[in-house]
Design a protein around this motif. Structure first.
Motif, PDB file in Angstrom:
ATOM      1  N   LYS A  27       0.949  -1.204   0.139  1.00 30.43           N
ATOM      2  CA  LYS A  27       0.108  -0.050   0.113  1.00 30.43           C
ATOM      3  C   LYS A  27       0.931   1.146   0.027  1.00 30.43           C
ATOM      4  N   VAL A  28       0.658   2.255  -0.918  1.00 31.76           N
ATOM      5  CA  VAL A  28       1.308   3.505  -0.978  1.00 31.76           C
ATOM      6  C   VAL A  28       0.086   4.503  -0.640  1.00 31.76           C
ATOM      7  N   GLN A  29       0.509   5.537   0.304  1.00 31.35           N
ATOM      8  CA  GLN A  29      -0.295   6.575   0.451  1.00 31.35           C
ATOM      9  C   GLN A  29       0.332   8.005   0.386  1.00 31.35           C
ATOM     10  N   LEU A  30      -0.308   9.045  -0.079  1.00 31.64           N
ATOM     11  CA  LEU A  30       0.340  10.322   0.065  1.00 31.64           C
ATOM     12  C   LEU A  30      -0.674  11.342   0.644  1.00 31.64           C
ATOM     13  N   TYR A  31      -0.128  12.176   1.548  1.00 31.17           N
ATOM     14  CA  TYR A  31      -1.023  13.181   2.153  1.00 31.17           C
ATOM     15  C   TYR A  31      -0.156  14.576   2.188  1.00 31.17           C
ATOM     16  N   TYR A  32      -0.960  15.388   1.765  1.00 35.35           N
ATOM     17  CA  TYR A  32      -0.313  16.876   1.512  1.00 35.35           C
ATOM     18  C   TYR A  32      -1.378  17.653   2.023  1.00 35.35           C
ATOM     19  N   ARG A  33      -0.985  18.493   3.104  1.00 34.07           N
ATOM     20  CA  ARG A  33      -1.823  19.614   3.536  1.00 34.07           C
ATOM     21  C   ARG A  33      -1.007  21.091   3.565  1.00 34.07           C
ATOM     22  N   GLN A  34      -1.741  22.005   3.119  1.00 35.55           N
ATOM     23  CA  GLN A  34      -1.289  23.240   3.007  1.00 35.55           C
ATOM     24  C   GLN A  34      -2.157  24.498   3.260  1.00 35.55           C
ATOM     25  N   PRO A  35      -1.586  25.270   4.287  1.00 35.42           N
ATOM     26  CA  PRO A  35      -2.463  26.395   4.686  1.00 35.42           C
ATOM     27  C   PRO A  35      -2.025  27.576   3.909  1.00 35.42           C
ATOM     28  N   TRP A  36      -2.959  28.372   3.504  1.00 36.93           N
ATOM     29  CA  TRP A  36      -2.589  29.693   2.544  1.00 36.93           C
ATOM     30  C   TRP A  36      -3.289  30.879   3.329  1.00 36.93           C
ATOM     31  N   LYS A  37      -2.084  31.909   3.544  1.00 37.60           N
ATOM     32  CA  LYS A  37      -2.913  33.174   4.217  1.00 37.60           C
ATOM     33  C   LYS A  37      -2.903  34.057   3.069  1.00 37.60           C
ATOM     34  N   ILE A  38      -4.037  34.511   2.834  1.00 36.89           N
ATOM     35  CA  ILE A  38      -4.333  35.322   1.174  1.00 36.89           C
ATOM     36  C   ILE A  38      -4.525  36.814   1.934  1.00 36.89           C
ATOM     37  N   GLY A  39      -3.650  37.395   2.444  1.00 35.52           N
ATOM     38  CA  GLY A  39      -3.911  38.811   2.834  1.00 35.52           C
ATOM     39  C   GLY A  39      -5.183  39.174   3.456  1.00 35.52           C
ATOM     40  N   GLY A  40      -5.815  40.297   3.024  1.00 32.83           N
ATOM     41  CA  GLY A  40      -7.097  40.818   3.700  1.00 32.83           C
ATOM     42  C   GLY A  40      -8.375  39.752   3.154  1.00 32.83           C
ATOM     43  N   LEU A  41      -7.960  38.441   2.368  1.00 25.43           N
ATOM     44  CA  LEU A  41      -9.174  37.742   2.186  1.00 25.43           C
ATOM     45  C   LEU A  41      -9.168  36.600   3.040  1.00 25.43           C
ATOM     46  N   GLY A  42      -8.348  36.509   3.920  1.00 25.42           N
ATOM     47  CA  GLY A  42      -8.397  35.561   5.065  1.00 25.42           C
ATOM     48  C   GLY A  42      -7.417  34.138   5.030  1.00 25.42           C
ATOM     49  N   ARG A  43      -8.040  33.064   5.132  1.00 20.30           N
ATOM     50  CA  ARG A  43      -6.949  32.215   5.076  1.00 20.30           C
ATOM     51  C   ARG A  43      -7.753  31.036   4.332  1.00 20.30           C
ATOM     52  N   MET A  44      -7.135  30.021   3.592  1.00 18.09           N
ATOM     53  CA  MET A  44      -7.433  28.773   2.925  1.00 18.09           C
ATOM     54  C   MET A  44      -6.575  27.785   3.369  1.00 18.09           C
ATOM     55  N   THR A  45      -7.145  26.675   3.627  1.00 21.11           N
ATOM     56  CA  THR A  45      -6.374  25.226   3.796  1.00 21.11           C
ATOM     57  C   THR A  45      -6.781  24.300   2.944  1.00 21.11           C
ATOM     58  N   THR A  46      -5.937  23.708   2.121  1.00 17.35           N
ATOM     59  CA  THR A  46      -6.103  22.530   1.066  1.00 17.35           C
ATOM     60  C   THR A  46      -5.400  21.207   1.661  1.00 17.35           C
ATOM     61  N   THR A  47      -5.998  20.293   1.302  1.00 17.27           N
ATOM     62  CA  THR A  47      -5.681  18.806   1.671  1.00 17.27           C
ATOM     63  C   THR A  47      -5.787  17.755   0.423  1.00 17.27           C
ATOM     64  N   LEU A  48      -4.684  17.456   0.058  1.00 20.64           N
ATOM     65  CA  LEU A  48      -4.789  16.250  -0.920  1.00 20.64           C
ATOM     66  C   LEU A  48      -4.245  14.886  -0.289  1.00 20.64           C
TER      67      LEU A  48
END
Length: 828
Positions: free
Chosen positions: A661-682
């Motif tokens: 079994k092979v597994q990949l996990y990638y989580r990335q927070p993004w601070k987008i200035g005055g538009l707040g904060r985004m979090t993506t997970t793959l």
């Protein structure tokens, strides 16, 4: 002796007289408060800006006889100070005659065109990269940092409170804050001395910690690190200034003209340099902005002094006041370098003026700058001894030499006061209660009971579940740790347990050996990526409130042995050997599978041996402690890349299956200035070989009413099962960007949240044929399954509601097309 007494008395008298304090309110001729007016002690650059209610407080150690109060559209008012301390002043400004346009400026907005302040701002933008240490290839300097916490708004009610019985002596150390004018009591201080090295060509920076000292909480690196993370470094020249996990628009930002009003207020010589003074204040309420002023040089267009004060209406929790002040010095005719940075915040449960709270103050001093001294690259890569006990036990002579400014009488008093306070039983009780709330454990001198919040749980199989456990704990830097628990379910009448131990063999490489065993009931498929926590238990297994009945729980007997090390900071390598036995924990749920090629014989219990290799990279992660376990201090703020390869070995200790079994996990927070904060997970994974249901990748559903990270709130458990999958999650928190512009709603300080999540996966015919559970195994292979959600956060500052909508697969059995989940939490 008599003359000595007279001389000392004279000095004391002069020191009292040589101090000026003034507070009050500024009004217009109609009796309305004037916000953001400029209040200056006449003949100086010492001053402040009135707040939204027109209130101000200003203080100086020198003697001044008058205040000047000014604002665009009004005549400058001079107010004579009759005493050294002048409180509750009432100052009325008169509108300038024939100045209708200027009065309009006061009422809300300044012009973006033909505004000399904006012209100066453009010059700052053009030259901002030419100032500070970024101008040089290499740099180094001495850094001294002082952190202090003070209890504020001290009054007779607080002093006479029963909570301070036996501790009344601490109130002898009260003083008045120079920014707010409130009475405060110092309760904590931490000092740090370090040497900073940097290379702009290599984009590297290294910090050499020389000494650390704090009052009352010796070597408490957890507390120190948490406080330091609150006051992260920032640069006023950046478009956004980030602290308390928020992005505030800098008044020097290119986008500042859209959120600030700017007024050219004054000009004067400062340190023989001609400078302009610009006052700025927000165009709208509730946005993450400042108010204040700055002085800028007329040739280099570099900032000489700046102060920033967060508007009280800003959408930020638990913080009533934030004040920042920075001073810059001239290295030569063309370079300004920061020499002093002062940051003060007022933490409080309420934002009312009279509300009691805690001041958090950080003073950072910079000195002994040196440039273009090149260091080899390995200088920045090689770490010194990660834990040097001597650093936290420097003598008084060291601090006398390293302090760039002497401690005042209040700061000196904190050390003495807390040394005494630690011997008071009442204080020890308060400290113990705070520790329990912060850590979840009750300390019993070397052994901690907990986590206390896991004592009770409930699920369909166990009914009411009671759990008791604990861990060894001497200090934050323990080289080994043992922990365990026992649990009992009142419905299944079964006893469960878990034990584990780990030891740190080498501190520098973080070589750790661990082992453990757990026999318990668990919700398999609560996450796609395998966990390495032997004693872990998901909320899905014990939530008190669920959507429908969940009987799809498994009984697990798990044994794990692992070795891990960290060859480079925040990059870890781990190898595990795991042996587990799995079977259904409920008579209405099955993990059965066929054990012969003819598909005639069925097994209900699975035995499996696995060898796995895990690589984890977490750039930007901050931890504290140098023991076998470290405390994370910036959860959710750093990226995480995780790669796992698992080999199932058949016939090893009667193991049942061969597979990979092979597994990949990638989580990335993004601070987008005055538009707040985004979090993506793959997440992505694939299983090679034939395996039964218990070893497949189940798309994580969520049948609770609570938000569970990286799960699908509208999926039931085992609704989708795969052996190959790709999953994507996106969540964006706008931090009230749009709610702040809607009348009435903006006063609630709510925050808008949107999310979308999807998964695509397949399941081979061979794995379908192997299954004998009776569950209909379906994979999201016709099209990617997806959900989307809209949420409202910061409800009463501690609660969040999310409204979820299913995008497809409505024909699935018991499919839910709509759902609501909630979560409690404290955030700024």
């Amino acid at each position: 002796m008599r003359y000595s007494l007279i001389f000392c008395f004279s000095l004391f008298t002069l020191s009292v007289l040589a101090q000026t304090k003034a507070s009050g309110e500024v009004f217009d001729s109609n009796g309305e408060p004037v916000p953001f007016a400029n209040v200056i002690l006449e003949g100086s650059t010492v001053g402040t800006i009135t707040n939204e209610e027109g209130r101000f407080y200003v203080e100086s150690d020198n003697n001044y006889d008058a205040l000047t109060v000014s604002f665009v559209g009004f005549e400058t008012q001079r107010f004579v100070l009759e005493k050294r301390s002048n409180y509750n002043l009432k100052i009325t400004l008169k509108e300038e005659e024939n100045s209708l346009s200027e009065v309009i400026i006061y009422q809300g907005k300044t012009s973006k065109k033909n505004n000399p302040a904006i012209d100066i701002l453009k010059k700052i933008w053009e030259n901002r990269r030419e100032n500070g240490v970024k101008k040089f290839k290499q740099y180094q300097y001495d850094k001294y940092e002082k952190l202090e916490f003070d209890l504020n708004t001290i009054d007779s009610t607080l002093i006479e409170s029963r909570i301070f019985n036996g501790m009344e002596f601490i109130f002898e150390e009260t003083d008045t804050n120079s920014i707010t004018g409130k009475t405060y009591l110092p309760i904590f201080i931490n000092e740090e001395s370090s040497k900073i090295f940097g290379d702009n060509t290599l984009n590297e920076e290294k910090k050499d910690l020389l000494g650390n000292k704090n009052s009352g909480f010796s070597n408490n690196q957890n507390l120190i690190a948490f406080i330091k993370d609150l006051y992260a470094d920032y640069d006023v020249y950046d478009n956004y200034i980030k602290f308390f996990d928020k992005s505030f628009t800098s008044p020097l930002s290119k986008t500042g003209v859209n959120v600030y009003n700017y007024v050219l207020s004054d000009s004067a010589y400062i340190d023989n340099k001609w400078c302009y003074n610009i006052v700025y204040y927000p165009r709208r309420k509730n946005e993450l902005t400042f108010k204040g002023d700055f002085w800028v040089n007329d040739s280099t267009w570099a900032i000489k002094d700046i102060n920033l004060r967060v508007s009280k209406s800003a959408n930020i929790n638990w913080v009533k006041e934030v004040y920042i002040e920075q001073e810059f010095d001239v290295l030569n005719d063309s370079t300004f370098l920061i020499t002093r940075d002062y940051f003060m915040s007022d933490f409080s449960f309420r934002k009312k003026e009279e509300a009691r709270g805690v001041y958090g103050k950080r003073t950072t001093l910079y000195d002994n700058y040196k440039f273009d001294i090149k260091k080899p690259k390995d200088f920045y890569d090689n770490e010194v001894d990660p834990f040097n006990e001597a650093i936290y036990n420097r003598d008084d002579a060291f601090w006398h030499n390293k302090r760039q400014e002497a401690l005042n009488k209040d700061e000196k008093g904190v050390y003495k006061m807390l040394d005494t306070l630690k011997t008071v039983k009442a204080f020890k009780r308060l400290y113990d209660i705070g520790t329990i709330l912060a850590t979840g454990y009750i300390d019993y001198d070397g052994w901690d009971y907990g986590p206390v919040f896991s004592t009770f749980g409930y699920n369909t199989v166990e009914g009411l579940r009671v759990r008791f456990g604990g861990r060894t704990y001497g200090t934050l830097n323990d080289l080994w740790r043992f922990q365990g628990y026992g649990a009992y379910g009142f419905k299944d009448n079964q006893f469960k347990y878990g034990v584990s131990g780990k030891v740190l063999l080498d501190r520098k490489s973080r070589l750790i050996l661990s082992a453990g065993n757990r026999r318990d009931i668990e919700q398999l498929g609560a996450s796609l990526t395998n966990s390495t926590d032997v004693l872990g238990r998901s909320l899905a297994s014990s939530s008190l409130i669920t959507v429908g009945s969940n009987d799809r729980l498994s009984s697990i007997n798990l044994t794990n042995v692992a070795i891990e090390f960290e060859p480079k900071k925040n990059f870890s390598f781990r190898t595990d050997f795991t042996y587990k036995t799995l079977k259904s924990a409920s008579p209405t749920f099955s993990l059965d599978y066929f054990i012969d090629e003819a598909r005639t014989q069925i097994a209900s219990e699975l035995q499996q041996a696995e060898i796995s290799t895990k690589l984890s990279y977490t750039p930007g992660r901050k931890t504290t402690g140098y023991g076998v376990e470290r405390t994370l201090i910036n959860e959710g703020e750093y990226a995480n890349v995780f790669l796992n390869y698992t080999l199932g070995v058949k016939n090893l200790i009667d193991s049942d299956f061969d597979y990979q079994k092979v597994q990949l996990y990638y989580r990335q927070p993004w601070k987008i200035g005055g538009l707040g904060r985004m979090t993506t997970t793959l997440e992505a994974g694939k299983t090679y070989g034939e395996v039964p249901l218990a070893l497949l990748s189940v798309v994580p559903g969520n049948q609770t009413l609570f938000s569970i990270f990286n799960s699908f709130p509208l999926l039931n458990f085992y609704e989708f099962v795969t052996d190959t999958y790709t999953s994507f999650h996106l969540e964006h928190n706008f931090n009230g960007r749009f709610f702040s512009r809607i009348p009435l709603i903006r006063d609630l300080n709510l925050r808008e949240i949107v999310g979308v999540r999807g998964v695509y996966g397949t399941l081979s015919d061979e794995n379908r044929a192997l299954d004998a559970s009776g569950i209909f195994l379906q994979a999201p292979d016709l099209e990617p399954y997806y959900e989307y959600s809209f949420g409202v956060g910061n409800i009463f500052r501690i609660f969040r509601l999310d409204f979820h909508f299913r995008g497809n697969y409505f024909d699935n059995t018991d499919a839910r097309s709509f759902g609501v989940t909630g979560a409690f939490g404290f955030s700024f």
